[in-house]
Design a protein around this motif. Sequence first.
Motif, PDB file in Angstrom:
ATOM      1  N   ARG A   1      -0.781  -9.458 -20.850  1.00  0.00           N
ATOM      2  CA  ARG A   1      -0.083  -9.653 -19.557  1.00  0.00           C
ATOM      3  C   ARG A   1      -0.324  -8.411 -19.033  1.00  0.00           C
ATOM      4  O   ARG A   1       0.226  -7.398 -19.516  1.00  0.00           O
ATOM      5  CB  ARG A   1       1.049 -10.316 -19.581  1.00  0.00           C
ATOM      6  CG  ARG A   1       0.913 -11.745 -20.233  1.00  0.00           C
ATOM      7  CD  ARG A   1       2.136 -12.518 -19.280  1.00  0.00           C
ATOM      8  NE  ARG A   1       1.737 -13.884 -19.301  1.00  0.00           N
ATOM      9  CZ  ARG A   1       2.451 -14.875 -19.128  1.00  0.00           C
ATOM     10  NH1 ARG A   1       3.778 -14.652 -18.901  1.00  0.00           N
ATOM     11  NH2 ARG A   1       2.171 -16.170 -18.957  1.00  0.00           N
ATOM     12  N   PRO A   2      -0.590  -8.318 -17.745  1.00  0.00           N
ATOM     13  CA  PRO A   2      -0.307  -6.986 -17.164  1.00  0.00           C
ATOM     14  C   PRO A   2       0.934  -6.473 -16.965  1.00  0.00           C
ATOM     15  O   PRO A   2       2.066  -7.169 -16.868  1.00  0.00           O
ATOM     16  CB  PRO A   2      -0.855  -7.167 -15.686  1.00  0.00           C
ATOM     17  CG  PRO A   2      -0.876  -8.730 -15.452  1.00  0.00           C
ATOM     18  CD  PRO A   2      -1.001  -9.308 -16.908  1.00  0.00           C
ATOM     19  N   ARG A   3       1.199  -5.213 -17.135  1.00  0.00           N
ATOM     20  CA  ARG A   3       2.358  -4.379 -16.897  1.00  0.00           C
ATOM     21  C   ARG A   3       2.529  -3.978 -15.434  1.00  0.00           C
ATOM     22  O   ARG A   3       1.262  -3.930 -14.763  1.00  0.00           O
ATOM     23  CB  ARG A   3       2.616  -3.286 -17.743  1.00  0.00           C
ATOM     24  CG  ARG A   3       2.750  -3.717 -19.314  1.00  0.00           C
ATOM     25  CD  ARG A   3       3.575  -2.863 -19.810  1.00  0.00           C
ATOM     26  NE  ARG A   3       3.492  -2.966 -21.333  1.00  0.00           N
ATOM     27  CZ  ARG A   3       3.093  -2.227 -22.086  1.00  0.00           C
ATOM     28  NH1 ARG A   3       2.335  -1.277 -21.681  1.00  0.00           N
ATOM     29  NH2 ARG A   3       2.899  -2.435 -23.370  1.00  0.00           N
ATOM     30  N   ARG A   4       3.774  -3.802 -15.026  1.00  0.00           N
ATOM     31  CA  ARG A   4       3.942  -3.284 -13.607  1.00  0.00           C
ATOM     32  C   ARG A   4       2.982  -2.284 -13.336  1.00  0.00           C
ATOM     33  O   ARG A   4       2.752  -1.144 -13.866  1.00  0.00           O
ATOM     34  CB  ARG A   4       5.316  -2.830 -13.526  1.00  0.00           C
ATOM     35  CG  ARG A   4       6.247  -3.574 -12.489  1.00  0.00           C
ATOM     36  CD  ARG A   4       7.378  -2.982 -12.281  1.00  0.00           C
ATOM     37  NE  ARG A   4       7.603  -2.342 -11.236  1.00  0.00           N
ATOM     38  CZ  ARG A   4       8.588  -2.416 -10.482  1.00  0.00           C
ATOM     39  NH1 ARG A   4       9.700  -2.886 -10.613  1.00  0.00           N
ATOM     40  NH2 ARG A   4       8.629  -1.920  -9.173  1.00  0.00           N
ATOM     41  N   ALA A   5       2.485  -2.416 -12.001  1.00  0.00           N
ATOM     42  CA  ALA A   5       1.211  -1.235 -11.702  1.00  0.00           C
ATOM     43  C   ALA A   5       1.928  -0.405 -10.508  1.00  0.00           C
ATOM     44  O   ALA A   5       1.566  -0.327  -9.399  1.00  0.00           O
ATOM     45  CB  ALA A   5       0.213  -1.767 -11.429  1.00  0.00           C
ATOM     46  N   GLY A   6       2.692   0.818 -10.790  1.00  0.00           N
ATOM     47  CA  GLY A   6       3.014   1.639  -9.771  1.00  0.00           C
ATOM     48  C   GLY A   6       3.753   1.094  -8.477  1.00  0.00           C
ATOM     49  O   GLY A   6       3.808  -0.078  -8.351  1.00  0.00           O
ATOM     50  N   LYS A   7       4.232   2.063  -7.611  1.00  0.00           N
ATOM     51  CA  LYS A   7       4.744   1.629  -6.582  1.00  0.00           C
ATOM     52  C   LYS A   7       3.745   1.418  -5.404  1.00  0.00           C
ATOM     53  O   LYS A   7       4.123   0.323  -4.493  1.00  0.00           O
ATOM     54  CB  LYS A   7       5.844   2.669  -5.996  1.00  0.00           C
ATOM     55  CG  LYS A   7       6.837   2.237  -4.808  1.00  0.00           C
ATOM     56  CD  LYS A   7       8.038   3.295  -4.899  1.00  0.00           C
ATOM     57  CE  LYS A   7       8.559   3.146  -3.969  1.00  0.00           C
ATOM     58  NZ  LYS A   7       9.518   2.179  -3.501  1.00  0.00           N
ATOM     59  N   ARG A   8       2.611   1.989  -5.159  1.00  0.00           N
ATOM     60  CA  ARG A   8       1.906   2.013  -3.950  1.00  0.00           C
ATOM     61  C   ARG A   8       0.731   0.767  -4.183  1.00  0.00           C
ATOM     62  O   ARG A   8      -0.072   0.984  -5.072  1.00  0.00           O
ATOM     63  CB  ARG A   8       1.068   3.111  -3.778  1.00  0.00           C
ATOM     64  CG  ARG A   8       2.287   4.186  -2.984  1.00  0.00           C
ATOM     65  CD  ARG A   8       1.587   5.519  -3.142  1.00  0.00           C
ATOM     66  NE  ARG A   8       1.392   6.021  -4.350  1.00  0.00           N
ATOM     67  CZ  ARG A   8       0.377   6.737  -4.909  1.00  0.00           C
ATOM     68  NH1 ARG A   8      -0.463   7.232  -4.074  1.00  0.00           N
ATOM     69  NH2 ARG A   8       0.335   7.111  -6.032  1.00  0.00           N
ATOM     70  N   ALA A   9       0.863  -0.282  -3.625  1.00  0.00           N
ATOM     71  CA  ALA A   9       0.059  -1.312  -3.766  1.00  0.00           C
ATOM     72  C   ALA A   9      -0.052  -2.202  -2.544  1.00  0.00           C
ATOM     73  O   ALA A   9       0.927  -2.093  -1.941  1.00  0.00           O
ATOM     74  CB  ALA A   9       0.293  -2.274  -5.015  1.00  0.00           C
ATOM     75  N   LEU A  10      -1.158  -2.713  -2.305  1.00  0.00           N
ATOM     76  CA  LEU A  10      -1.247  -3.661  -0.954  1.00  0.00           C
ATOM     77  C   LEU A  10      -2.059  -4.846  -1.476  1.00  0.00           C
ATOM     78  O   LEU A  10      -2.881  -4.873  -2.277  1.00  0.00           O
ATOM     79  CB  LEU A  10      -2.094  -2.665  -0.025  1.00  0.00           C
ATOM     80  CG  LEU A  10      -2.573  -3.401   1.108  1.00  0.00           C
ATOM     81  CD1 LEU A  10      -2.586  -2.367   2.291  1.00  0.00           C
ATOM     82  CD2 LEU A  10      -3.845  -4.183   1.351  1.00  0.00           C
ATOM     83  N   TYR A  11      -1.496  -5.850  -0.651  1.00  0.00           N
ATOM     84  CA  TYR A  11      -2.238  -7.260  -1.064  1.00  0.00           C
ATOM     85  C   TYR A  11      -2.484  -8.003   0.295  1.00  0.00           C
ATOM     86  O   TYR A  11      -2.031  -7.861   1.232  1.00  0.00           O
ATOM     87  CB  TYR A  11      -0.964  -8.099  -1.876  1.00  0.00           C
ATOM     88  CG  TYR A  11      -0.689  -7.265  -3.040  1.00  0.00           C
ATOM     89  CD1 TYR A  11      -1.156  -7.618  -4.356  1.00  0.00           C
ATOM     90  CD2 TYR A  11       0.518  -6.377  -3.145  1.00  0.00           C
ATOM     91  CE1 TYR A  11      -0.800  -7.026  -5.497  1.00  0.00           C
ATOM     92  CE2 TYR A  11       0.828  -5.817  -4.108  1.00  0.00           C
ATOM     93  CZ  TYR A  11       0.197  -6.031  -5.226  1.00  0.00           C
ATOM     94  OH  TYR A  11       0.694  -5.251  -6.390  1.00  0.00           O
ATOM     95  N   GLU A  12      -3.838  -8.433   0.174  1.00  0.00           N
ATOM     96  CA  GLU A  12      -4.564  -9.133   1.291  1.00  0.00           C
ATOM     97  C   GLU A  12      -5.432 -10.029   1.016  1.00  0.00           C
ATOM     98  O   GLU A  12      -6.030  -9.955  -0.131  1.00  0.00           O
ATOM     99  CB  GLU A  12      -5.256  -7.976   2.155  1.00  0.00           C
ATOM    100  CG  GLU A  12      -6.155  -7.288   1.445  1.00  0.00           C
ATOM    101  CD  GLU A  12      -7.072  -6.240   2.212  1.00  0.00           C
ATOM    102  OE1 GLU A  12      -7.212  -6.546   3.546  1.00  0.00           O
ATOM    103  OE2 GLU A  12      -7.562  -5.246   1.962  1.00  0.00           O
ATOM    104  N   PRO A  13      -5.623 -11.087   1.893  1.00  0.00           N
ATOM    105  CA  PRO A  13      -6.639 -12.118   1.569  1.00  0.00           C
ATOM    106  C   PRO A  13      -8.016 -11.404   1.640  1.00  0.00           C
ATOM    107  O   PRO A  13      -8.276 -10.352   2.375  1.00  0.00           O
ATOM    108  CB  PRO A  13      -6.380 -13.162   2.733  1.00  0.00           C
ATOM    109  CG  PRO A  13      -5.801 -12.293   3.732  1.00  0.00           C
ATOM    110  CD  PRO A  13      -4.877 -11.154   3.211  1.00  0.00           C
ATOM    111  N   ILE A  14      -9.065 -11.852   1.175  1.00  0.00           N
ATOM    112  CA  ILE A  14     -10.314 -11.147   1.451  1.00  0.00           C
ATOM    113  C   ILE A  14     -11.083 -11.703   2.434  1.00  0.00           C
ATOM    114  O   ILE A  14     -11.886 -10.942   2.946  1.00  0.00           O
ATOM    115  CB  ILE A  14     -11.380 -11.113   0.078  1.00  0.00           C
ATOM    116  CG1 ILE A  14     -12.496 -12.213   0.241  1.00  0.00           C
ATOM    117  CG2 ILE A  14     -10.483 -10.941  -1.208  1.00  0.00           C
ATOM    118  CD1 ILE A  14     -13.642 -11.758  -0.495  1.00  0.00           C
ATOM    119  N   HIS A  15     -10.512 -12.727   3.112  1.00  0.00           N
ATOM    120  CA  HIS A  15     -11.224 -13.074   4.428  1.00  0.00           C
ATOM    121  C   HIS A  15     -10.925 -12.136   5.520  1.00  0.00           C
ATOM    122  O   HIS A  15      -9.900 -11.391   5.324  1.00  0.00           O
ATOM    123  CB  HIS A  15     -10.966 -14.612   4.812  1.00  0.00           C
ATOM    124  CG  HIS A  15      -9.358 -14.798   4.925  1.00  0.00           C
ATOM    125  ND1 HIS A  15      -8.691 -14.166   6.093  1.00  0.00           N
ATOM    126  CD2 HIS A  15      -8.637 -15.426   4.263  1.00  0.00           C
ATOM    127  CE1 HIS A  15      -7.289 -14.575   6.135  1.00  0.00           C
ATOM    128  NE2 HIS A  15      -7.333 -15.494   4.857  1.00  0.00           N
TER     129      HIS A  15
END
Length: 371
Positions: free
Chosen positions: A279-293
């Motif tokens: 399972r992935p561990r936490r990945a740092g503070k800077r992250a952005l989540y967006e739909p690909i459309h």
Amino acid sequence: MDIRIAVLGGDGIGPEVTAESVKVLDAIGRRFGHNFAFVTGVCGGRAIDESGSALPEETLDIVKGSDAVLFGAVGGPKWDDPQAETRPEDGILALRKELDLFANLRPVKVYPELIDSSPLRPDRLVGVDMVIVRELTSGLYFGKPKKRWANSRGRVAVDTLTYREREIERVARVGFEIARGRRQRLHSLDKMNVMETGRLWREVVTEIGAEYPDVELIHMLADNAAMQLVTRPSEFDVMVTENTFGDILSDEAAVIGGSMGMLPSASLSSIPKTNHNRRPRRAGKRALYEPIHGSAPDIAGQGIANPVASILSTAMMLRYSFALEDEADLIENSVEAVLADGVKTPDLAMQPNEAVGTTDMGDAITGRIIG
Ligand code: IPM
Ligand code: MG
């Protein structure tokens, strides 16, 4: 957990779909006892209209003061003048660069209810489940020189494709780590037959591969991969590739599942390590989540956009930024359950008169979460 999220809806359908994601996160907060605080900022075309900049300082401050970014989409015909000084897309490109979001994860999954909407034959869709890992802060998008000029023989334009060893190395590691947590197969795509950057890419990925003997590494030319994607899509588990190829191939991969409106993405600034439970561990503070459309200006403001890609992006956020596995699973399972119930937005429905709107889809998923 107290979590502060910057919400940048952007243009077109962006604000409509992110509003549904906020609803979903609120429901998760209530169910699991987390406290989500949302701070909104402008980005893209609207930001240009209001302030002259696609990524105003205030927005960047909001982003830097948050734990993660929920992004909608930017762009539209209003800002499409090729001569324009600044474009809406400069907003998202600047964000990626400012936050050093070098790894873009784009999972592609086929939902059984949507098989009929796919342009591919149903038998080719069996077992399709892949993740494209796209390098996001280098290559043609950012290389210098990047300019246009004119001389006596006419107009000239140049974009520059540069890759440094460390840029290839870190995104390759992301590919291997993700593959390690899945079916242990990594396709690395390049054009080593033509490009120096492609030859360096292949060399570096091969070297990093020695650290991951448990992952099968397959090199493939990017044009061949474009063909294999539609002829044998189930062969792929994880793909890693440079910025432009990743942009093009992920749009191609996106429609395999039936609609671009279903696919989320995560843009990370660090390597998500897979632990022994895969399972992935936490990945740092800077992250952005967006739909690909994109911003889909043709349907903006009509309340018919599919919010699922944005909602699934919040599941990626909970998983990668906050290691909230159960919460992420619940969002994904709720989306599946709602689709299985036959709830569909117009992009998914075979009978348009049976389709529901953006908020109804969001409400159906939220209802499942609250239980
Ligand atoms: C994407 C988009 C962007 C890109 C645009 C909006 C700049 O197509 O995220 O795939 O080309 O990266
Ligand atoms: Mg794209």
